[in-house]
Enzyme design. Structure first.
Site, PDB file in Angstrom:
ATOM      1  CE  LYS A   1      -4.000   2.213   1.133  1.00  0.00           C
ATOM      2  NZ  LYS A   1      -5.292   2.139   0.431  1.00  0.00           N
TER       3      LYS A   1
ATOM      4  CB  ALA B   1      -5.072   5.530  -2.027  1.00  0.00           C
TER       5      ALA B   1
ATOM      6  CG  ASN C   1     -17.078  -5.601  -0.808  1.00  0.00           C
ATOM      7  OD1 ASN C   1     -17.239  -6.703  -0.301  1.00  0.00           O
ATOM      8  ND2 ASN C   1     -16.667  -4.557  -0.114  1.00  0.00           N
TER       9      ASN C   1
END
Length: 220
Positions: A47, A126, A184
């Site tokens: 990340k 992000a 999702n």
């Protein structure tokens, strides 16, 4: 539990992107990491930049997403390696970088995403695919430089079909490989009909991740 067919790709990693922020990218990335580990695949999560980090007692900043990825990947790599660029303000990484007075370009993030040759890279962006990520570019620019197949996470909420199709179009325009789309459920009340609609509207594998509070392995 749902599955991706890793056998269909010879790639050395995945780039996890999304249609927006707060739609479950980190959750899905953790599920994938758990599934890879279950198959005996060594995973190096990345990340490279995170905003909205938590200030610690020692003055350091903690990315909860990076911490969860570390645990899901069962890696001994330090958090500073997984997420080297951390900012406290809960704004886009690009704006957080600018406000800090630093310059962090896409190439720096690309270098931060490098992993050992025997590791499978699992890189999480992000925000959304076209969200500003660095001083000189977007999530899309890092994805293009890494050239890993993409996993597109779509938050199952009102408007998600439009968001998904727009993001898929942006991915295709850059001639990147989209490995799978994951719808999702971000709440127990998510509209289940969106799964069938999305399957009909796009030509990529669409996987439905039902709402759950803890990640479970993806069999990949």
């Amino acid at each position: 539990m749902f599955s991706l067919n890793l056998g269909e790709t010879s790639a050395a990693g995945f780039f996890i992107t999304g249609t927006d922020t707060e739609i479950g990218k980190s959750f899905v990335a953790c599920c994938i990491a758990q599934g890879l580990v279950k198959q005996g695949i060594a995973v190096s999560p990345r990340k490279p930049v995170a905003s909205g980090c938590m200030l610690q007692a020692d003055g350091s900043l903690l990315s909860e997403d990076a911490l969860q990825l570390q645990a899901a990947s069962q890696t001994s790599e330090p958090l500073a390696r997984i997420c080297p660029y951390r900012f406290e303000a809960a704004i886009s990484p690009a704006r957080a970088i600018a406000q800090s007075g630093q310059t962090i370009n896409i190439n720096a993030l690309y270098q931060a995403c490098q992993v050992a040759a025997d590791q499978f890279a699992l890189v999480e962006g992000a925000g959304g695919f076209l969200s500003p990520l660095a001083s000189d570019g977007l999530n899309a620019d890092l994805a293009l430089k890494l050239n890993y197949p993409l996993i597109l996470v779509v938050g199952n909420r009102l408007g998600c079909l439009n968001h998904a199709l727009l993001t898929i179009e942006a991915i295709e325009q850059r001639q990147l490989k989209l490995h799978a789309v994951i719808l999702n459920d971000i709440s127990p009340q998510a509209d289940l009909d969106n799964f069938n609609d999305l399957q009909q509207l796009c030509r990529y594998p669409v996987i439905h991740q039902r709402y759950q509070t803890h990640p479970s392995p993806l069999v990949v």
